[in-house]
Design a protein around this motif. Sequence first.
Motif: not given
Length: 589
Positions: A257-266, A407-411
């Motif tokens: 999930p930390f490699t994704q820019n959007s929640d669609a792939n999650a 860590g600066g990444i939005t989940l």
Amino acid sequence: MTDTINTQQTPALRPALPLPEAAARGLAAVGGLATAASAFLAWTYSSAFPGDLTVNGYPGGLQWVTLVAGLLVLLYALTGYRVPGLRWLAPGGAEGATVIVAFGALATTWFTLIAIADELGGLANLASGGWVAGIASLVALLGALGLPRDGVAADADNPLKRVVGYPGKRPDLRPAPALPVAVELLIITLALALGLGIFTFGIDTSYGELFGGFLITAVFAAWALSRSGALGRLTDITSRHRVFTAVGAFVAAAIFPFTQNSDANASIGVNLLIFGATALGLNVVVGLTGLLDLGYVAFLGVGAYTGALVSGAATSSLHVTFPFWAAAITGAAVSGIFGVILGAPTLRVRGDYLAIVTLGFGEIFRIVVNNLDGVSGPNVTGGPNGIPNIPDLSIFGFNLGNAHTIGGITLGRFANYFELMLVFIAIIVLVFSRSSSSRIGRAWVAIREDETAATAMGINAFRFKLLAFALGATLAGLAGTVMAHVGFSVVPDPFVFAGPVPPNSAFLLAAVVIGGMGTVTGPLIGAALFYLLQAKLQFLQSYQLLLFGIALILFMRFRPEGLIANKQRQLEFHEDETESAAELSTAGA
């Protein structure tokens, strides 16, 4: 990595094309290099094709996939020259693997060219780079077909073995000596990182053509690595460090999930984990015990409805709100009870009769939840409308429905549920692994192989089959409780034998059989493959049963043990080939 090769060689098959070996290898290398280089040329005159293949000097879209396919051909061709540092790529011989990757490069390239012609209106839309790629991939394949390959002479009439040589385990390859522990751990880490990168690229594909090309290249590359012995060597290393490999695999998955820019792939990822967990539960019933269950998805539905009813949904008829852990336990327990209720009167029948009974149970479940709507029966499940507006989970004050920055990444919401489902997967894998290696697991395998003989040896077949049904149903119910919250609502439509939207029983059964019955990673890989096909190639949803049928026929013919083979079942399925190879090796000695 140093390899020790036995001098007792199996007879070599003649190459498919009569070319000198040096010329054939050089032709394959030049073709692979030209195929890779063509990715830096423009393939079309129009930017209307996805990925914009009109740019010179920089690959785009499917050109990246062709670039990788061409480089694989080049690497395997150079491996035949014994280039230092490349022997690790093919410890069992590179000739057959070179043919496989050459076929993959050809399939990927021409898949792209045909897609361009179809979408833009003919081959006239191909620029010079497209023609270079098409011709270069043909040259690479012609060179690869001229390479001599090892094989079994008695099977020379088999077209598959005639082209790629002996497809099973190399009988003349001795186990490699163990490397220093630090080196082996580094190899495992790099393999997991590469796997994460490949999966991330595949799930990030934004259009069907790119995913199709990626899938073709990935399948042929995996086949080549298996044929060359590289996967076998990696398996030997991971088997010596099982705990490190398992922990590393879960860490790599948690990083996704930390490699994704959007929640669609999650969202795709969390649903993939839900179906993978359910497939693992079915693997207990089908893979370990050998019971054909065609209504297994109903247990997932029982867990989902139970979790929805006790989680404080506004339309719930129970009007209770359990904490998350209590809701999960309740859903798993109720599903397990339903497994016992179904298994107690039906597990005394075998084979096709059991399949028919379980198929009937699946249909009964769907009809019952449709009728518990307050009109045809009591208002429990909401009928066709299901139970909507299921609130998000809150664990120790951590609301999974809200976005969180780590860590600066939005989940996002689905990324939170992905991490939760990963914990469930770890629990289910642990339960499955401990069960399969226990006395109970050995009893299940004995019943699968021969129930009459197992009973004669003192195994209470009915009790152990009932236990398998209950455990499989419990694991499905556990996954169902998370599924209810991820989807906001629970409706009866997905819980059928076959349908356009997963999960369904046909989807889960195909994932187990094709992934590898009786293994841990097999059903997970099978579920991931089929779900990504459904998510990325939308047109396949109307041909789901056709796809499953074709895949099952092909796997039963060429790899009946599945993608990830259980060693015992692999020996059973390929007993004749192993004996033939051993006889030829003895004759050569």
